[in-house]
Design a protein around this motif. Structure first.
Motif, PDB file in Angstrom:
ATOM      1  N   PHE A  90      -7.179  21.097  60.842  1.00  0.00           N
ATOM      2  CA  PHE A  90      -5.025  20.793  60.774  1.00  0.00           C
ATOM      3  C   PHE A  90      -4.088  21.651  61.591  1.00  0.00           C
ATOM      4  O   PHE A  90      -4.426  22.416  61.421  1.00  0.00           O
ATOM      5  CB  PHE A  90      -5.057  20.924  59.263  1.00  0.00           C
ATOM      6  CG  PHE A  90      -5.784  19.905  58.125  1.00  0.00           C
ATOM      7  CD1 PHE A  90      -5.433  19.165  57.782  1.00  0.00           C
ATOM      8  CD2 PHE A  90      -7.310  20.405  57.973  1.00  0.00           C
ATOM      9  CE1 PHE A  90      -5.792  18.080  56.752  1.00  0.00           C
ATOM     10  CE2 PHE A  90      -7.824  19.667  57.223  1.00  0.00           C
ATOM     11  CZ  PHE A  90      -7.612  18.527  56.515  1.00  0.00           C
ATOM     12  N   TYR A 123      -4.214  15.296  62.496  1.00  0.00           N
ATOM     13  CA  TYR A 123      -5.127  15.815  61.362  1.00  0.00           C
ATOM     14  C   TYR A 123      -6.492  15.344  63.137  1.00  0.00           C
ATOM     15  O   TYR A 123      -6.460  14.173  63.095  1.00  0.00           O
ATOM     16  CB  TYR A 123      -5.269  15.081  60.461  1.00  0.00           C
ATOM     17  CG  TYR A 123      -7.134  14.981  59.932  1.00  0.00           C
ATOM     18  CD1 TYR A 123      -7.782  15.513  58.935  1.00  0.00           C
ATOM     19  CD2 TYR A 123      -7.765  13.810  59.688  1.00  0.00           C
ATOM     20  CE1 TYR A 123      -8.907  16.082  58.818  1.00  0.00           C
ATOM     21  CE2 TYR A 123      -8.866  13.581  59.923  1.00  0.00           C
ATOM     22  CZ  TYR A 123      -9.102  15.039  58.626  1.00  0.00           C
ATOM     23  OH  TYR A 123     -10.771  14.577  58.002  1.00  0.00           O
ATOM     24  N   ASP A 132      -9.070  10.213  63.024  1.00  0.00           N
ATOM     25  CA  ASP A 132      -7.564  11.215  63.520  1.00  0.00           C
ATOM     26  C   ASP A 132      -7.104  10.173  63.587  1.00  0.00           C
ATOM     27  O   ASP A 132      -6.780   9.202  63.179  1.00  0.00           O
ATOM     28  CB  ASP A 132      -8.167  11.744  64.979  1.00  0.00           C
ATOM     29  CG  ASP A 132      -9.710  12.367  65.426  1.00  0.00           C
ATOM     30  OD1 ASP A 132     -10.074  12.367  64.168  1.00  0.00           O
ATOM     31  OD2 ASP A 132      -9.195  12.388  66.791  1.00  0.00           O
ATOM     32  N   SER A 172      -6.325  12.806  54.463  1.00  0.00           N
ATOM     33  CA  SER A 172      -7.413  13.244  55.160  1.00  0.00           C
ATOM     34  C   SER A 172      -8.686  13.065  54.822  1.00  0.00           C
ATOM     35  O   SER A 172      -9.782  12.533  54.891  1.00  0.00           O
ATOM     36  CB  SER A 172      -7.250  14.454  55.700  1.00  0.00           C
ATOM     37  OG  SER A 172      -7.183  16.191  54.942  1.00  0.00           O
TER      38      SER A 172
END
Length: 176
Positions: A90, A123, A132, A172
């Motif tokens: 992150f 991410y 991603d 995420s």
């Protein structure tokens, strides 16, 4: 039932349990009560320091946001934290920290003021780059316009950081 039928039934249950667990572990995804769905090959995460690039700067916000996201991941997953090159990474920056009048009352005065924080996050899932993304997240809290921001800022930031980290986590880890 006779003893032979009990024995056959017991062996059938054992066989199904053994075979069934073998089938399902081949395509295992870990779920937890926190909503996290993490591939079993993901073991670590890294949250890089999130700098403040907003016009108006809260000097503590970068550190608070970075630590809040790290704490959220540690509390709600079984992942280990690394300083760099985690399986999940992150990174980002705070792009907006702004106050704005809300709920105008008579005499063109604001009854409330809204504090908004926006963060742009990148991410990276180093185990599956199809996951991603790069997104912006915003959260806000309103406070009485008769109050001075510096008097209520700490409590507002707690609420805003909770919202931001929840949104980042959901996008995420929980794949929402």
């Amino acid at each position: 039932m006779t003893y032979a039928k009990y024995l056959r039934f017991f062996l059938l249950v054992v066989l199904l349990t053994t075979v069934g667990s073998g089938i399902f572990t081949a395509c295992k995804i870990s779920y937890s009560f926190t909503g996290a769905s993490i591939s079993p090959d993901v073991k670590t995460f890294t949250v890089y320091y999130i700098p403040n690039r907003a016009r108006l700067v809260n000097p503590n916000l970068s550190q608070q946001l970075t630590e809040a996201l790290q704490d959220k991941l540690l509390r709600q997953t079984s992942l280990d934290q690394l300083e760099e090159s985690g399986d999940l990474e992150f990174e980002g920056q705070i792009t907006n920290y702004d106050t704005r009048p809300m709920n105008i009352k008579e005499g063109d005065l604001a009854a409330q003021t809204r504090l908004t924080v926006t963060v742009k996050v990148k991410y990276t899932n180093n185990k599956n780059h199809d996951d991603d993304w790069e997104k912006s997240f915003s959260a806000y809290e309103d406070f009485d316009s008769n109050q001075i921001l510096s008097d209520v800022e700490d409590s507002l930031m707690e609420e805003i950081l909770e919202k931001l980290t929840e949104d980042i986590f959901n996008a995420s880890i929980a794949n929402w």
